[in-house]
Design an enzyme around this catalytic site. Structure first.
Site, PDB file in Angstrom:
ATOM      1  CB  SER A 144     136.610  71.445 -47.523  1.00 26.45           C
ATOM      2  OG  SER A 144     137.764  71.556 -48.532  1.00 26.45           O
ATOM      3  CE1 TYR A 157     141.106  69.003 -44.239  1.00 24.05           C
ATOM      4  CE2 TYR A 157     139.562  69.567 -46.334  1.00 24.05           C
ATOM      5  CZ  TYR A 157     140.791  70.272 -45.402  1.00 24.05           C
ATOM      6  OH  TYR A 157     140.254  71.416 -45.421  1.00 24.05           O
TER       7      TYR A 157
END
Length: 279
Positions: A144, A157
């Site tokens: 990401s 995350y």
């Protein structure tokens, strides 16, 4: 050193998290390019909807990527089913979680890490022996932009996506001299349901989950089908790192030129986008 082109078109593709978002778009795109596709997700109904949209052969499995044994069994099933050699394995399944470190629920962090990081590791370990044996293929792991920078409220995350990045970079070096390769994908804001379906701890005086979902939608810059096209082209072009979306390039530059101050810039941009979303 120049990049070495890869061919995955027409070969079997394995895709996790294929019930929606980037995973579904990848399955649809690769199927349209002649790839038999083996797709998995925990959402059976949505996975069937993906299956119904495919043009070519498919193998469908309801599977939790955090289950290492299930992943190994699925790899054997794909090997026996595949009408063409396995050309690509996309470890794409992921979930979202919003919480500060101070108020984090350890069980929520474990839930995310088990899917976003251990799911990638499980998928890699399950399929890598097959690719090494055939001396061909590519492991494509979804990190990401939050694997490039750390963001407040995203410690679980970010840590998982940084781990995916490090794991995949290490794997790539181990595979030097073989016909197998490993790729990191860093999507920016993609218009998917990951935030809507995630877990979120509302803090006193902070935004509600509905507000966060609305703000995320306002900040997304790329549709899943566009992301799938970028990833497909990037893999075949021989890239080792694929940035998806204009915001991904911005995050990448900020992480390098302002490694301790990037959030000052991001915060100002987010404030502008947040105001636009709340109009």
């Amino acid at each position: 050193m120049s990049k070495q082109r890869r061919t995955i078109t027409g070969r079997t593709a394995v895709i996790t998290g294929a019930a929606s978002g980037i995973g579904r778009a990848l399955a649809q795109r690769l199927s349209s390019y002649g790839c038999p596709v083996a797709i998995v997700d925990v959402n059976e109904q949505a996975l069937k909807e993906t299956e119904a949209s495919l043009r070519g052969p498919s193998l469908v499995k309801v599977l939790d990527v955090s289950d290492a044994q299930a992943q190994r069994e699925f790899a054997r099933e794909v090997r026996d089913w595949a009408p063409q050699p396995i050309g690509s394995v996309f470890n794409n399944a992921g979930v979202a979680l919003g919480s500060t470190v101070l108020d984090a629920v350890p069980e929520d962090d474990d839930w995310l890490w088990n899917i976003n990081f251990h799911g990638v590791v499980n998928g890699t370990r399950a399929f890598l022996p097959i690719l090494v044996e055939q001396d061909a293929g590519v492991i494509v792991n979804t990190s990401s932009v939050f694997g490039l920078v750390g963001m407040p409220g995203q410690s679980a995350y970010c840590s998982a996506k940084f781990a995916v990045r490090g794991f995949t970079d290490s794997l790539r070096q181990e595979l030097r001299g073989t016909g197998v390769s490993a790729v990191n994908v860093h999507p920016g804001g993609i218009n998917t349901n990951i935030v809507r379906n995630g877990r979120f701890r509302e803090e006193p005086g902070g935004p509600t989950k509905d507000q966060v979902v609305k703000e995320f939608a306002a900040m997304t810059r790329t549709e899943p089908d566009k992301a799938a096209a970028i990833i497909h082209r990037g893999v075949e072009a021989g890239k080792s790192r694929i940035l998806v979306g204009p915001d991904a390039y911005m995050f990448d530059v900020l992480a390098r030129v302002a490694p301790t101050r990037y959030f000052d810039v991001i915060e100002r941009m987010e404030s502008s986008l947040r105001n636009r979303a709340n109009r």
